[in-house]
Design a protein around this motif. Structure first.
Motif, short mmCIF file in Angstrom:
data_model
loop_
_atom_site.label_atom_id
_atom_site.label_comp_id
_atom_site.label_asym_id
_atom_site.label_seq_id
_atom_site.Cartn_x
_atom_site.Cartn_y
_atom_site.Cartn_z
N GLY A 139 0.81 -1.21 0.00
CA GLY A 139 0.00 0.00 0.00
C GLY A 139 0.84 1.26 0.00
N ALA A 140 2.00 1.20 0.66
CA ALA A 140 2.89 2.37 0.65
C ALA A 140 3.38 2.66 -0.76
N LEU A 141 3.73 1.61 -1.51
CA LEU A 141 4.15 1.81 -2.90
C LEU A 141 3.01 2.35 -3.75
N PHE A 142 1.81 1.83 -3.53
CA PHE A 142 0.66 2.33 -4.28
C PHE A 142 0.39 3.80 -3.97
N THR A 143 0.57 4.19 -2.72
CA THR A 143 0.34 5.59 -2.34
C THR A 143 1.31 6.52 -3.05
N VAL A 144 2.59 6.14 -3.06
CA VAL A 144 3.59 6.97 -3.75
C VAL A 144 3.28 7.06 -5.23
N ALA A 145 2.88 5.92 -5.82
CA ALA A 145 2.56 5.93 -7.25
C ALA A 145 1.35 6.80 -7.54
N ALA A 146 0.35 6.76 -6.65
CA ALA A 146 -0.85 7.58 -6.86
C ALA A 146 -0.53 9.06 -6.75
N VAL A 147 0.34 9.43 -5.81
CA VAL A 147 0.72 10.84 -5.67
C VAL A 147 1.51 11.31 -6.88
N HIS A 150 -3.25 11.71 -8.70
CA HIS A 150 -4.60 11.20 -8.49
C HIS A 150 -5.28 11.82 -7.27
N GLY A 151 -4.63 12.68 -6.56
CA GLY A 151 -5.25 13.32 -5.41
C GLY A 151 -4.95 12.58 -4.12
N ILE A 152 -5.10 13.30 -3.01
CA ILE A 152 -4.78 12.73 -1.71
C ILE A 152 -5.75 11.61 -1.34
N ARG A 153 -7.04 11.82 -1.62
CA ARG A 153 -8.03 10.80 -1.25
C ARG A 153 -7.79 9.49 -1.99
N PHE A 211 -6.71 5.88 -0.35
CA PHE A 211 -7.53 4.68 -0.56
C PHE A 211 -6.70 3.52 -1.11
N VAL A 212 -5.92 3.76 -2.16
CA VAL A 212 -5.13 2.68 -2.75
C VAL A 212 -4.00 2.24 -1.82
N GLY A 213 -3.67 3.09 -0.85
CA GLY A 213 -2.65 2.71 0.11
C GLY A 213 -3.17 1.88 1.26
N VAL A 214 -4.41 2.18 1.69
CA VAL A 214 -4.96 1.50 2.87
C VAL A 214 -5.72 0.24 2.48
N ALA A 239 -7.24 -5.41 3.54
CA ALA A 239 -7.70 -6.72 3.08
C ALA A 239 -6.77 -7.82 3.54
N LEU A 240 -5.47 -7.61 3.42
CA LEU A 240 -4.51 -8.63 3.86
C LEU A 240 -4.54 -8.81 5.38
N ALA A 241 -4.68 -7.71 6.11
CA ALA A 241 -4.78 -7.82 7.57
C ALA A 241 -6.03 -8.58 7.98
#
Length: 521
Positions: free
Chosen positions: A180-188, A192-195, A199-202, A207-209
């Motif tokens: 999710g951390a990698l997805f967050t960096v890629a989205a920024v 794609h916006g903070i929201r 979302f793609v980071g959490v 789901a895995l947790a």
């Protein structure tokens, strides 16, 4: 490949690696196979309590009949007494003995079961059906705490352990959020916006947790597998008695602790079913309000018109029903055969017989829905689907053609007009009756149930002490401070079964579900 794409693909690869590691962990920590021992009637030198045997006999997955087995074990040890006054085991009663009142040195789960029995038998004996809880949340909390105490006892005896070691569980949980951390960096980086980035980071980590928490549980130790094999041998010996499965709870006076262990191992189906520590039957509740125990049947008027409605709501519903009946009546009376013409289905003509009839009926219904305040996008979808049969019907023959050619209202239209006209009159009468002074009743709250939906009334079943059948009342969603078992004074409107106000007469007596169990060393 851009850096953003590399981050997305890297996160996806990490998810796959996490799933592989998770699967290997499940494979490595699966429970060992139990080798059943020979059929025996011996308990052993230091037998485990029936509640712990319930965990072992259920392959370390649950303790379904542990509470019932513990109660039977307490009865076999003389702390409680089970009686059957007649031939029907459902009428059996449970009583607390003098030894049970002064009992000490019990395990936490035994004390929990004894507290529940003590609370229900405060005025003498109680039916075994009265042991069940009246509230789903309290029943779930009680059984969850019981399971934790039984697992603690099993671990203390070296029979059970956590499936995942703390280090392994912590590692899997930590790395579940790395993709999710990698997805967050890629989205920024992709603007794609903070929201969207959050979302793609959490979402992947959550789901895995969730998968990880569902897998956390118990597994056997080497000693646990050996002891489970011994108890499987006792199960085989008990199952060899043909009538053992149908023994009533009161037969513990004859079978002693064998009945408790048989219930823990799932052999005594009748006793395990009767001694329930769950939320019980929602339509049949035991009550002692009035001095004597008796079963009270509860009716829930889910389909009753205007159930729990206020005066304003009654007038609104009456207007909606009346408008629908009036609109349908006007359409049926004014409709002429020449409104529809013969046209092939799918030709696009708006004067096909089926489409003319459907438009009049659906349009009348939409007027009533709008006035009732139930209009939404789902209403439009239902209206569109309702138009489909008439839209695709053949124009040359069939029911729609014959109905459109008839002069005057159809029989089905007259029936619907009469039904909704009567409903409007009924709602108006209820609105007038709501202006009367509310009735006052007093009783004990048997059950409370929440209906789905915001602002929707809840069900409250009240035992007034003079009948064995009661109909639930509509308790407003905003009402607070009322609990099952409490004695209340209600001001009610009988026409709509609505509670206008509630006054607490007596707090609910403790039921043994909130007593703090002794700490286990």
């Amino acid at each position: 490949m851009t850096l953003t794409e590399q981050l997305y693909w890297g996160g996806a690869a990490l998810i796959v690696l996490w799933l592989v590691a998770f699967g290997l962990s499940l494979l490595a920590t699966r429970n060992g196979a139990v080798t059943p021992g020979p059929a025996t009637q011996e308990f052993g030198d230091a037998p485990e309590p029936p509640a712990v045997v319930s965990l072992l006999g259920n392959n370390w997955r649950g303790v379904e009949y542990a509470a019932a087995a513990t109660l039977l074990d307490l009865a076999a040890r003389g702390l409680v007494e089970l009686r059957q006054p007649g031939d029907d085991p459902v009428r059996s009663t449970v009583h607390l003995t003098e030894a049970g009142r002064v009992a000490t040195g019990l395990t936490p789960y035994e004390q929990r079961v004894l507290d529940r029995v003590t609370a229900r038998t405060a005025n003498g004996g109680a039916p075994i059906g009265a042991i069940a809880f009246r509230d789903d949340e309290r029943a779930a909390a009680w059984n969850t705490a019981l399971r934790k105490e039984i697992i603690a006892e099993a671990r203390l005896r070296g029979l059970s352990r956590s499936r995942f070691a703390p280090l392994l569980a912590s590692t899997l949980l930590t790395f579940a959020f790395v993709p999710g951390a990698l997805f967050t960096v890629a989205a920024v980086m992709g603007h794609h916006g903070i929201r969207g980035a959050i979302f793609v980071g959490v979402a992947p980590g959550a789901a895995l947790a969730y998968l990880l928490t569902k897998a956390l549980g118990e597994r056997a130790t080497r000693n646990g597998l050996e002891r489970a094999g011994h108890w499987y041998g006792l199960r085989a010996w008990l199952a060899g008695h043909e009538d053992f499965a149908q023994l009533p709870p009161a037969s513990v006076t004859v079978w002693d602790r064998y009945l408790a262990y048989g219930t823990a191992l799932g052999v005594t189906s009748l006793t395990g079913r009767l001694l329930g520590f769950d939320s019980g039957d929602r339509r049949r509740v035991w009550s002692s309000y009035g001095g004597t125990w008796r079963p009270v049947r509860i009716r829930y008027p889910r389909l009753r018109p205007a159930f729990g409605a206020s005066t304003g709501r009654l007038l609104q519903l009456a207007a909606a029903a009346g408008l629908f009946a009036a609109a349908l009546c006007a359409f049926a009376v004014l409709r002429q055969p020449d409104w529809a013409v013969a046209a092939e289905a799918g030709s696009g003509s708006l004067r096909r017989p089926g489409l003319v009839l459907s438009a009049g009926w659906v349009g009348s219904a939409l007027l009533g829905v709008v006035v009732a305040g139930k209009f939404s996008r789902w209403t439009l979808l239902v209206a569109f689907l309702s138009m489909m049969p008439g839209n695709f019907a053949s124009a040359d023959d069939g029911w729609f053609h014959d109905a459109a050619a008839q002069d005057g209202p159809l029989a089905v239209e007259l029936a619907v007009i009469a039904a909704f006209g009567a409903l409007a009159a009924y709602l108006l009468v209820l609105a007038c009756l709501e202006r009367r002074r509310p009735d006052t009743i007093t009783g004990e709250v048997l059950r409370m149930e929440t209906r789905k939906g915001r602002g929707v009334a809840r069900f409250l079943a009240l035992d007034e002490g003079n009948t064995d059948l009661t109909t639930a009342w509509a308790l407003p969603a905003a009402a607070q401070g009322i609990a099952t078992g409490a004695q209340v004074r209600l001001r009610v409107s009988r026409g709509t079964r609505t509670i206008r106000s509630a006054e607490l007469v007596k707090y609910a007596a403790p039921e043994g579900d909130r007593a703090k169990a002794p700490t286990q060393s």
